[in-house]
Write an enzyme that holds these catalytic residues in place. Structure first.
Site, PDB file in Angstrom:
ATOM      1  N   GLU A  71       0.821  -1.223   0.000  1.00 33.41           N
ATOM      2  CA  GLU A  71       0.000   0.000   0.000  1.00 33.41           C
ATOM      3  C   GLU A  71       0.854   1.271   0.000  1.00 33.41           C
ATOM      4  O   GLU A  71       0.619   2.187   0.796  1.00 33.41           O
ATOM      5  CB  GLU A  71      -0.959  -0.017   1.198  1.00 33.41           C
ATOM      6  N   GLU A  86      -5.608  -8.408  -0.508  1.00 30.41           N
ATOM      7  CA  GLU A  86      -6.338  -8.056   0.717  1.00 30.41           C
ATOM      8  C   GLU A  86      -7.784  -7.805   0.338  1.00 30.41           C
ATOM      9  O   GLU A  86      -8.076  -6.922  -0.464  1.00 30.41           O
ATOM     10  CB  GLU A  86      -5.767  -6.806   1.408  1.00 30.41           C
TER      11      GLU A  86
END
Length: 504
Positions: A174, A293
């Site tokens: 991320e 995710e």
């Protein structure tokens, strides 16, 4: 008159063979995922290495093919060298992502031992937040090189003669997120990821590398982030990641169950962006997707924030321990159907996470292990969603919600396991008010018979499971399906998850 839907299941209408890694999961050094989750020396079920056998049993039942490790936000301040060698010599560190203390009792070698016991593979993440090329290459050498070099010999010195041979590596986590330690612009990250990827593939050309995509569809840089990062690293990587969590913050169940349509849009947009960069570069290979995710996550936000702000630097505090209800299980089922529908490009996916932390499996520190509601759709998909995904030719009544239009009452897909000669239909009735009869056309498969109809249902959308009582568990129903030649009629009760298995 009951509402009707129809699914035509045609053997020649194939999307792709499903990569079993779409049923993967994720264990981060966060909360009680590791300490008190998979590992708890002294627990009545702990084995000789301190791993909980009761947890291992449920993980093996899920047939989890790959587990992402050790993060997540955790990895952006992870010093892998601290997690190897004699445990008594390992330092404790301030863990910046979740404001906890990382004791390094469990590290790479211990986790690799757990993965073997769990019959799973590792998706290893490297730190591109506070570190970079050198640390990533050293870790790869430590894990995968046989011996005869500094870091491979260090692994041997630590008692691990054979290399771990980890084949999938995430290039950070991320990195588009301002919350991320070492957050970077797309150009900064793309350049670093490209250089890291090239160096890592010099060490082990057989590895597959995952580039960080957007953290969710709401990021202001989406999808330009994908375009820029791939423009740097397209030739060096194999996958780009997607992350997305959903929640029912406003208690609007119909809108909540429509959010899998947003997931579908997310996937299609990333595929389009990948293919745009492919065209721009005149490239031949496709970049595939790693949805590493995904889950429902919204139940425990306030208490988590209080713990991290007012009681920081604990070891394995209770964090992100969402207790999932029945409607959460329905959305998880819908998300799994969406992943199967895109199996031609989504080759890996990880439900985040596996144990205790936004997880299907929960433990009590000195007590039992138990299954949350979301455990069951993942179990069914992993067990029966192996084979060839068939293009769903589906007609269904539709409805609108506050955020979505033309939401199908029924979402469904069929998977043909050509090796076992069986067809499995996964279907969710997301109507809040009506049972729906699903007409199934199996003519192209000849004379198949119904082996079982598994149903997950509950009149209370907020019903939960606990260590003491499971209110939401799957049941077999033989009275809801009628056969007429190669046609079937299956009654899908309102708001239900259905698995229909057909065999020769």
């Amino acid at each position: 008159m009951a509402k009707q839907a129809k699914l035509t299941i045609e053997k020649d209408f194939q999307i792709s063979k499903i990569d079993k890694r779409i049923y993967g999961s994720f264990i981060e050094h966060l909360g009680r995922a590791v300490y008190g989750g998979i590992w708890q020396p002294g627990h009545p079920t702990a084995d000789e290495d301190g791993f909980r056998r009761d947890v291992l049993d449920l993980v093996r039942e899920l047939q989890v093919p790959i587990v992402r490790y050790p993060g997540g936000n955790f990895v952006s301040n992870f010093y892998w060298e601290d997690s190897v060698g004699p445990v008594e010599d390992r330092p404790k560190r301030l863990e910046l992502a979740w404001r906890s203390t990382e004791p390094n009792y469990i590290g790479i070698n211990e986790f690799a031992k757990w993965a073997k016991k769990a019959d799973t593979q590792i998706m290893q993440a490297v730190n591109l937040g506070t570190r970079g090329i050198e640390a990533a290459c050293n870790l790869l050498e430590y894990c995968n090189h046989p011996s005869g070099t500094k870091y491979s010999d260090l692994r041997v010195k630590h008692g691990v003669k054979d290399p771990h041979n980890i084949k999938v590596w995430c290039l950070g986590n991320e990195m588009d997120g301002p919350w991320q330690t070492g957050h970077k612009t797309a150009d900064e990250y793309g350049h670093l990821a490209d250089e890291t990827a090239k160096a890592m593939k010099q060490i082990d050309p057989s590895i597959e590398l995952v580039l960080c995509g957007s953290s969710n569809t709401g990021m202001p840089t989406f999808p330009e982030w994908e375009n820029t990062a791939l423009s740097w690293a397209y030739d060096s990587v194999d996958y780009i990641s997607l992350h997305q969590y959903y929640g029912n913050r406003f208690n609007d169940t119909a809108n909540f169950l429509a959010q899998s349509d947003d997931m579908d849009h997310f996937i299609r947009t990333v595929i389009a962006t990948c293919d745009f960069v492919k065209a721009k570069k005149r490239a031949k290979k496709n970049i595939n997707l790693s949805f590493d995710e995904w889950n429902v996550w919204f139940h425990a936000d306030a208490s988590d924030a209080d713990t991290m702000k007012n009681r920081p630097w604990q070891i394995a505090p209770h964090l992100l321990e969402d207790h999932y209800d029945f409607e959460d299980a329905l959305l998880v089922g819908l998300m799994l159907i969406t992943l199967m529908k895109h199996s031609d490009r989504v080759k890996m996916a990880c439900m985040a996470q596996l144990v205790n932390v936004i997880a299907p499996i929960m433990t009590e520190e000195n007590g039992p292990v138990w299954c949350q509601t979301i455990y069951y759709p993942l179990l069914h998909a992993s067990k029966y969603g192996r084979g060839i995904a068939l293009q769903p030719v589906l007609t269904s009544t539709k409805h609108d919600t506050i955020d979505f239009t033309d939401v199908t009452d029924v979402e469904s897909i069929a998977v043909w396991n050509d090796e076992k000669d069986e067809v499995t239909v996964f279907a969710v009735n997301r109507s809040l008010t009506d049972d729906i009869v699903l007409d199934l056309d199996l003519r192209s498969f000849g004379d198949y018979r119904l082996a079982e109809h598994i149903v997950l249902e509950n009149p209370d959308m907020k019903a939960v499971n606990t260590a003491e009582h499971s209110a939401v568990i799957p049941k077999l129903h033989t009275d809801r399906t009628e056969k007429d030649g190669n046609f079937y009629k299956a009654n899908l009760t309102k708001t239900s998850w259905n698995v229909l298995r057909f065999v020769k």
